[in-house]
Each structure stands twice: as C-alpha cells, then as structure tokens.
Design a protein around this motif. Structure first.
Motif, PDB file in Angstrom:
ATOM      1  N   ALA A 120       0.819  -1.221   0.000  1.00  0.00           N
ATOM      2  CA  ALA A 120       0.000   0.000   0.000  1.00  0.00           C
ATOM      3  C   ALA A 120       0.847   1.263   0.000  1.00  0.00           C
ATOM      4  CB  ALA A 120      -0.936   0.005   1.205  1.00  0.00           C
ATOM      5  N   LEU A 121       2.046   1.174   0.552  1.00  0.00           N
ATOM      6  CA  LEU A 121       2.928   2.337   0.621  1.00  0.00           C
ATOM      7  C   LEU A 121       3.265   2.875  -0.763  1.00  0.00           C
ATOM      8  CD1 LEU A 121       5.366   0.978   3.338  1.00  0.00           C
ATOM      9  CD2 LEU A 121       3.960   3.023   3.611  1.00  0.00           C
ATOM     10  N   TYR A 122       3.438   1.981  -1.725  1.00  0.00           N
ATOM     11  CA  TYR A 122       3.901   2.399  -3.046  1.00  0.00           C
ATOM     12  C   TYR A 122       2.872   3.244  -3.789  1.00  0.00           C
ATOM     13  CZ  TYR A 122       6.850  -1.669  -2.011  1.00  0.00           C
ATOM     14  OH  TYR A 122       7.670  -2.589  -1.409  1.00  0.00           O
ATOM     15  N   GLY A 123       1.599   3.028  -3.495  1.00  0.00           N
ATOM     16  CA  GLY A 123       0.560   3.736  -4.215  1.00  0.00           C
ATOM     17  C   GLY A 123       0.182   5.076  -3.636  1.00  0.00           C
ATOM     18  N   HIS A 124       0.702   5.404  -2.456  1.00  0.00           N
ATOM     19  CA  HIS A 124       0.315   6.645  -1.788  1.00  0.00           C
ATOM     20  C   HIS A 124       1.251   7.779  -2.211  1.00  0.00           C
ATOM     21  CE1 HIS A 124      -0.795   9.514   1.311  1.00  0.00           C
ATOM     22  NE2 HIS A 124      -1.800   8.739   1.646  1.00  0.00           N
ATOM     23  N   PRO A 125       0.705   8.925  -2.589  1.00  0.00           N
ATOM     24  CA  PRO A 125       1.562  10.008  -3.096  1.00  0.00           C
ATOM     25  C   PRO A 125       2.489  10.623  -2.058  1.00  0.00           C
ATOM     26  CG  PRO A 125      -0.722  10.747  -2.859  1.00  0.00           C
ATOM     27  CD  PRO A 125      -0.736   9.260  -2.656  1.00  0.00           C
ATOM     28  N   TRP A 126       2.235  10.381  -0.770  1.00  0.00           N
ATOM     29  CA  TRP A 126       3.056  10.997   0.269  1.00  0.00           C
ATOM     30  C   TRP A 126       4.113  10.074   0.853  1.00  0.00           C
ATOM     31  CZ3 TRP A 126      -1.373  13.394   3.735  1.00  0.00           C
ATOM     32  CH2 TRP A 126      -2.034  14.383   2.993  1.00  0.00           C
ATOM     33  N   VAL A 127       3.880   8.768   0.824  1.00  0.00           N
ATOM     34  CA  VAL A 127       4.683   7.899   1.690  1.00  0.00           C
ATOM     35  C   VAL A 127       5.569   6.881   0.987  1.00  0.00           C
ATOM     36  CG1 VAL A 127       3.085   8.110   3.612  1.00  0.00           C
ATOM     37  CG2 VAL A 127       2.761   6.277   1.965  1.00  0.00           C
ATOM     38  N   GLY A 128       5.423   6.667  -0.303  1.00  0.00           N
ATOM     39  CA  GLY A 128       6.250   5.625  -0.890  1.00  0.00           C
ATOM     40  C   GLY A 128       6.389   5.795  -2.399  1.00  0.00           C
ATOM     41  N   ALA A 177      -0.303  -5.589   7.374  1.00  0.00           N
ATOM     42  CA  ALA A 177      -0.452  -4.754   6.186  1.00  0.00           C
ATOM     43  C   ALA A 177      -0.163  -3.300   6.522  1.00  0.00           C
ATOM     44  CB  ALA A 177      -1.848  -4.893   5.607  1.00  0.00           C
ATOM     45  N   ALA A 178       0.808  -2.735   5.825  1.00  0.00           N
ATOM     46  CA  ALA A 178       1.202  -1.339   6.047  1.00  0.00           C
ATOM     47  C   ALA A 178       0.104  -0.384   5.599  1.00  0.00           C
ATOM     48  CB  ALA A 178       2.488  -1.027   5.284  1.00  0.00           C
ATOM     49  N   GLY A 179       0.201   0.838   6.077  1.00  0.00           N
ATOM     50  CA  GLY A 179      -0.665   1.898   5.596  1.00  0.00           C
ATOM     51  C   GLY A 179      -0.214   2.376   4.232  1.00  0.00           C
ATOM     52  N   GLY A 180      -1.017   3.264   3.657  1.00  0.00           N
ATOM     53  CA  GLY A 180      -0.746   3.765   2.321  1.00  0.00           C
ATOM     54  C   GLY A 180      -2.057   3.950   1.590  1.00  0.00           C
ATOM     55  N   ASP A 181      -2.085   3.680   0.317  1.00  0.00           N
ATOM     56  CA  ASP A 181      -3.298   3.843  -0.478  1.00  0.00           C
ATOM     57  C   ASP A 181      -4.088   2.540  -0.484  1.00  0.00           C
ATOM     58  OD1 ASP A 181      -5.014   3.917  -3.026  1.00  0.00           O
ATOM     59  OD2 ASP A 181      -4.290   5.988  -2.833  1.00  0.00           O
ATOM     60  N   ALA A 182      -5.282   2.586   0.094  1.00  0.00           N
ATOM     61  CA  ALA A 182      -6.093   1.376   0.233  1.00  0.00           C
ATOM     62  C   ALA A 182      -6.610   0.876  -1.114  1.00  0.00           C
ATOM     63  CB  ALA A 182      -7.261   1.645   1.178  1.00  0.00           C
ATOM     64  N   VAL A 183      -6.906   1.773  -2.044  1.00  0.00           N
ATOM     65  CA  VAL A 183      -7.386   1.344  -3.358  1.00  0.00           C
ATOM     66  C   VAL A 183      -6.276   0.631  -4.119  1.00  0.00           C
ATOM     67  CG1 VAL A 183      -8.259   2.160  -5.580  1.00  0.00           C
ATOM     68  CG2 VAL A 183      -9.143   3.144  -3.467  1.00  0.00           C
ATOM     69  N   TYR A 184      -5.053   1.143  -4.020  1.00  0.00           N
ATOM     70  CA  TYR A 184      -3.899   0.481  -4.636  1.00  0.00           C
ATOM     71  C   TYR A 184      -3.693  -0.909  -4.029  1.00  0.00           C
ATOM     72  CZ  TYR A 184       0.950  -0.079  -6.275  1.00  0.00           C
ATOM     73  OH  TYR A 184       2.103  -0.529  -6.863  1.00  0.00           O
ATOM     74  N   LEU A 185      -3.811  -0.994  -2.709  1.00  0.00           N
ATOM     75  CA  LEU A 185      -3.646  -2.280  -2.045  1.00  0.00           C
ATOM     76  C   LEU A 185      -4.741  -3.253  -2.460  1.00  0.00           C
ATOM     77  CD1 LEU A 185      -2.246  -4.105  -0.004  1.00  0.00           C
ATOM     78  CD2 LEU A 185      -3.547  -2.969   1.812  1.00  0.00           C
ATOM     79  N   SER A 227      -5.908  -1.243   6.876  1.00  0.00           N
ATOM     80  CA  SER A 227      -7.194  -1.578   7.493  1.00  0.00           C
ATOM     81  C   SER A 227      -8.350  -1.226   6.577  1.00  0.00           C
ATOM     82  CB  SER A 227      -7.363  -0.816   8.822  1.00  0.00           C
ATOM     83  OG  SER A 227      -6.402  -1.209   9.772  1.00  0.00           O
ATOM     84  N   MET A 228      -8.266  -0.051   5.943  1.00  0.00           N
ATOM     85  CA  MET A 228      -9.338   0.432   5.076  1.00  0.00           C
ATOM     86  C   MET A 228      -9.584  -0.500   3.895  1.00  0.00           C
ATOM     87  SD  MET A 228      -8.164   4.409   5.152  1.00  0.00           S
ATOM     88  CE  MET A 228      -9.536   5.118   4.235  1.00  0.00           C
ATOM     89  N   GLY A 269     -14.079   6.037   0.569  1.00  0.00           N
ATOM     90  CA  GLY A 269     -14.456   7.438   0.431  1.00  0.00           C
ATOM     91  C   GLY A 269     -13.495   8.169  -0.494  1.00  0.00           C
ATOM     92  N   ARG A 270     -14.028   9.078  -1.303  1.00  0.00           N
ATOM     93  CA  ARG A 270     -13.194   9.761  -2.303  1.00  0.00           C
ATOM     94  C   ARG A 270     -12.075  10.568  -1.667  1.00  0.00           C
ATOM     95  NH1 ARG A 270     -14.671  15.034  -2.324  1.00  0.00           N
ATOM     96  NH2 ARG A 270     -16.703  15.581  -1.450  1.00  0.00           N
ATOM     97  N   GLU A 271     -12.278  10.980  -0.400  1.00  0.00           N
ATOM     98  CA  GLU A 271     -11.255  11.780   0.284  1.00  0.00           C
ATOM     99  C   GLU A 271      -9.950  11.012   0.477  1.00  0.00           C
ATOM    100  OE1 GLU A 271     -15.316  13.106   1.884  1.00  0.00           O
ATOM    101  OE2 GLU A 271     -14.330  11.244   1.263  1.00  0.00           O
ATOM    102  N   PHE A 272     -10.015   9.684   0.460  1.00  0.00           N
ATOM    103  CA  PHE A 272      -8.842   8.862   0.727  1.00  0.00           C
ATOM    104  C   PHE A 272      -8.312   8.154  -0.518  1.00  0.00           C
ATOM    105  CE2 PHE A 272     -10.846   9.170   4.941  1.00  0.00           C
ATOM    106  CZ  PHE A 272      -9.761   9.607   5.677  1.00  0.00           C
ATOM    107  N   VAL A 273      -8.750   8.568  -1.682  1.00  0.00           N
ATOM    108  CA  VAL A 273      -8.262   7.965  -2.933  1.00  0.00           C
ATOM    109  C   VAL A 273      -7.122   8.810  -3.479  1.00  0.00           C
ATOM    110  CG1 VAL A 273      -8.833   7.296  -5.281  1.00  0.00           C
ATOM    111  CG2 VAL A 273     -10.514   6.965  -3.450  1.00  0.00           C
TER     112      VAL A 273
END
Length: 222
Positions: free
Chosen positions: A38-46, A98-106, A134-135, A142-146
């Motif tokens: 999930a980390l790889y898909g998030h614009p802030w963390v990976g 499971a690490a945090g990051g982008d849930a849709v990517y995960l 977790s998400m 929710g669109r706010e977390f995509v």
C-alpha cells in the motif's frame, strides 16, 4: 480470518492485548508476513525509505513487536511467480501485517495477486492492518482517501470483507483535516456504517462480532 484493524498500528497495551487474544498465544511464538504494498501507491509515503522502515520495524508498531519470524509478502511480485511458491507460505503463517498507504492500490494488488481470493480460506490467520491496510478490508474508503486511480475504474471501492468503512487518524496533530466534522462529512457520502478512529484505537473482527478497543478517541458514524 480474524481482523485487527488499526489506525496507527499496535501502539498501546489495550491493542496489544487484543492482538494476543486473537492469536491465542504470545507474539513471540507466532510467525508473520508483512505486506508493504500500500505504501507504493500513496503520493506521500512511498516508495523508498518508508517501505524500508515498515519492513524493518523502525517506524511503527507492527513488524517490530517481537515475532518469532517476519517475512515480506510483496503483492506486486506475486503474479510473476507460481502460486505454489507463495500460497503455502501464506497458509502456514500466523499473522499478516499490512502497512498503511493507499487502500485502493492495495485492494487492486490483493485482487491481481490472488491474495484476495485466498483470504476467505485463512480461518486460523490473524490480519493486522494499519490505516490504509485496514481500510482495504472495507466496502468503500471514500473519495477523500483515494490517491491512486485504479485502471479497472473501481473508484473508492475496496474488498468489502467487513460491512463498515474506516476513517483513520482522527484528530491527528499532523493531519489537521482529519477532524470529527470531516469524518461526519465523509461518512455522509458513503451510505453505510462507518467508524472514525484515532491512532490509539483498533477494531476487532472475530467471527460475527465487531468490537472497538481503545485508549483514545473513536466514533461510530451512521
């Protein structure tokens, strides 16, 4: 599968006790596989240092809890290797982290890798998610977390293993937009039950039961 869905990892004694209860024995007697995907898909963390920190246990209370062993299950690699190379490993492992990051990517890579299809058969496994990890188990994030757009056009859809959504990091000092009011607006757009939880809170799903364990703040949202 038993679920421990956290916002910030296993950060306090209450969440740790819930983890041990799900495992049925001490952490030191259990094997773990960590999922950094999930980390790889998030614009802030990976990707980069955050993935390394997660795998090595330097940045959160997940892989560094004192497991008997910790391995890495990188979902983006699994489609390129035979299932007999990794499915038995997953079946034999006590806990998935499971690490945090982008849930849709995960969610996308859980489906692409085949792990999503395997999850329902993992009766004795404990799944521990952090934030996006977790998400991913919810119906919608929710669109706010995509932060990543799926090529299959799935929008904010996740796996739907549970029937509620999760707003993580409630009132986090470094995430000033994650307020109770913002959580209410987010929940209003989902059309289903939801929880807003801070980093000292976790949701336990065991069989048909759902419980909240916390040393912090949480809210159930209609």
């Amino acid at each position: 599968m038993k679920l421990l869905l956290t916002s910030g990892g296993v950060r306090n004694s209450t969440i740790h006790a819930a983890l041990v209860d799900l495992l049925g024995r001490p952490v030191a007697d259990c094997t773990a596989l960590c999922i950094p995907t999930a980390l790889y898909g998030h614009p802030w963390v990976g990707p980069g240092v955050n993935a390394w920190n997660f795998i090595t246990g330097r940045s959160d209370d997940m892989t560094g809890l004192g497991w008997k062993s910790v391995g890495v299950l990188e979902l983006t690699a699994l489609p390129s290797i035979p299932q007999e190379r990794w499915v038995p490993l997953v079946r034999e492992t006590d806990v998935l982290l499971a690490a945090g990051g982008d849930a849709v990517y995960l969610a996308y890579w859980m489906r692409q890798s085949g792990l999503a299809d395997l999850l329902p058969s993992l009766d004795g496994t404990v799944y521990v998610g952090m934030s996006g990890g977790s998400m991913v188990m919810t119906p919608r994030v929710g669109r706010e977390f995509v932060g990543w757009t799926s090529p299959d056009g799935g929008g904010d859809t996740a796996l739907g293993v549970v029937d509620f959504s999760i707003f993580p990091h409630l009132d986090h000092p470094e995430l000033t937009e994650n307020t109770a009011a913002a959580a209410e607006r987010w929940a209003a757009g989902l059309g289903g039950p939801a929880y807003a939880i801070d980093d000292e809170t976790a949701i336990v799903v065991d069989g048909g039961g759902v419980d909240v364990v916390s040393q912090g703040t949480w809210r159930r949202l209609a």
